[in-house]
Design an enzyme around this catalytic site. Structure first.
Site, PDB file in Angstrom:
ATOM      1  N   LEU A  48      -3.291   1.120  18.701  1.00 18.72           N
ATOM      2  CA  LEU A  48      -2.849   2.419  19.222  1.00 18.72           C
ATOM      3  C   LEU A  48      -3.677   2.814  20.441  1.00 18.72           C
ATOM      4  O   LEU A  48      -4.859   2.473  20.544  1.00 18.72           O
ATOM      5  CB  LEU A  48      -2.977   3.472  18.119  1.00 18.72           C
ATOM      6  N   ASN A  88       0.837  -1.217   0.000  1.00 19.57           N
ATOM      7  CA  ASN A  88       0.000   0.000   0.000  1.00 19.57           C
ATOM      8  C   ASN A  88       0.868   1.261   0.000  1.00 19.57           C
ATOM      9  O   ASN A  88       0.504   2.258  -0.631  1.00 19.57           O
ATOM     10  CB  ASN A  88      -0.957  -0.008   1.193  1.00 19.57           C
ATOM     11  N   ASP A 131     -10.389  -1.109  13.990  1.00 20.61           N
ATOM     12  CA  ASP A 131     -11.074  -1.335  12.714  1.00 20.61           C
ATOM     13  C   ASP A 131     -12.512  -0.824  12.726  1.00 20.61           C
ATOM     14  O   ASP A 131     -13.423  -1.441  12.146  1.00 20.61           O
ATOM     15  CB  ASP A 131     -11.031  -2.822  12.311  1.00 20.61           C
ATOM     16  N   HIS A 148      -8.247  -1.241   5.642  1.00 19.88           N
ATOM     17  CA  HIS A 148      -8.563  -2.549   6.225  1.00 19.88           C
ATOM     18  C   HIS A 148      -9.131  -3.456   5.131  1.00 19.88           C
ATOM     19  O   HIS A 148      -9.993  -3.023   4.356  1.00 19.88           O
ATOM     20  CB  HIS A 148      -9.593  -2.374   7.355  1.00 19.88           C
ATOM     21  N   MET A 184       0.648  -2.713  12.107  1.00 24.10           N
ATOM     22  CA  MET A 184       0.006  -3.794  12.869  1.00 24.10           C
ATOM     23  C   MET A 184       0.113  -3.622  14.376  1.00 24.10           C
ATOM     24  O   MET A 184       0.329  -4.589  15.105  1.00 24.10           O
ATOM     25  CB  MET A 184       0.612  -5.142  12.438  1.00 24.10           C
TER      26      MET A 184
HETATM   27  C1  GRF Z   1      -3.297  -4.726   3.872  1.00 20.38           C
HETATM   28  O1  GRF Z   1      -4.169  -5.751   3.489  1.00 20.38           O
HETATM   29  C2  GRF Z   1      -4.003  -3.734   4.777  1.00 20.38           C
HETATM   30  O2  GRF Z   1      -5.349  -3.581   4.461  1.00 20.38           O
HETATM   31  C3  GRF Z   1      -3.866  -4.383   6.123  1.00 20.38           C
HETATM   32  O3  GRF Z   1      -2.587  -4.932   6.138  1.00 20.38           O
HETATM   33  C4  GRF Z   1      -2.194  -5.240   4.788  1.00 20.38           C
HETATM   34  C5  GRF Z   1      -0.896  -4.545   4.548  1.00 20.38           C
HETATM   35  O4  GRF Z   1      -0.324  -4.877   3.317  1.00 20.38           O
HETATM   36  N1  GRF Z   1      -4.131  -3.416   7.180  1.00 20.38           N
HETATM   37  P1  GRF Z   1       0.900  -4.038   2.760  1.00 20.38           P
HETATM   38  O5  GRF Z   1       1.967  -4.011   3.843  1.00 20.38           O
HETATM   39  O6  GRF Z   1       0.413  -2.662   2.434  1.00 20.38           O
HETATM   40  O7  GRF Z   1       1.360  -4.782   1.546  1.00 20.38           O
END
Ligand code: GRF
Length: 216
Positions: free
Chosen positions: A97, A14, A149, A113, A94
């Site tokens: 918080l 991302n 979430d 998410h 991950m």
């Molecule tokens: C993604 O699926 C995001 O929605 C979730 O963790 C994953 C992270 O993937 N919170 P990346 O590190 O961005 O590849």
């Protein structure tokens, strides 16, 4: 220039999508937006390499160096504040918080998410979706609130669940949607086209259509 700080813990796909969009769409020139820094709570996060490839400063704030959530979150907040960001993006970050942290960044903290919230919060969302037998699954970008979430929804992207889908195939298609949804949401929020008012997300007329993405 408005700064964006991105928080990661792992792969960083991302983050890659955000950086690619900011370059391809010329965010600095057209929107005055810059991804100013990447912070990770893990030194082995692959996303740190992606930051380096794009020449974005990255810093590790290892959660294991701190005795509790409060101490870690304070250090993290200081590292974020050094960049005076308009917006902070959790892109696969991950760690849960603390309320204090979330309140401090209220209205300028976004998360992505991999489910259509409020369905399937937490981990294993694709497994949960397959077990529930839903026909539609997807991804959500939302403002972060003190519940994990949850929080006011900015944008959602939908994929249909195919009869032969397994966790991996579903994850792949949902991730593609995340990669479209997150850069769009970040640009709109950082630019002030979408904002939080109380508990509601408001959008300037004309941008609402961009907040719903349909994939196959
Ligand atoms: C993604 O699926 C995001 O929605 C979730 O963790 C994953 C992270 O993937 N919170 P990346 O590190 O961005 O590849």
């Amino acid at each position: 220039m408005k700064n964006i700080v991105v928080l990661i813990s792992g792969r960083g796909s991302n983050l890659q999508a955000l950086l690619a969009a900011s370059h391809a769409e010329g965010w600095e020139r057209s929107l005055g937006l810059r991804i100013a820094a990447v912070l990770s709570n893990r030194a082995d996060a692959a996303g740190l390499q992606i930051a380096a490839e794009f020449g974005v400063p990255a810093q590790v704030v290892p959660h294991l160096d701190f005795t509790g959530r409060d101490a870690f979150d304070s250090a993290l907040a200081r590292a974020i504040d050094a960049h005076r960001p308009q917006l902070v993006v959790l892109a696969g970050f991950m760690r849960v918080l603390t309320n204090g942290f979330v309140e401090n960044f209220a209205g300028r903290l976004l998360n992505v998410h991999p489910s259509l919230l409020p369905a399937f919060p937490g981990l294993g969302t694709h497994r949960q979706a397959l077990a529930a037998g839903v026909r539609l699954h997807g991804a959500t970008v939302h403002f972060v609130s003190s519940d994990v979430d949850a929080g006011p929804i900015v944008a959602q992207g939908v994929v249909s669940v195919r009869p032969d889908d397994d966790e991996a195939s579903l994850a792949r298609r949902v991730l593609e949607v995340e990669h479209r949804l997150l850069p769009r949401s970040v640009a709109l929020v950082a630019n002030g086209d979408v904002w939080l008012e109380g508990n509601r997300v408001r959008a300037r007329p004309g941008v609402a259509a961009e907040l719903a993405v349909f994939a196959t």
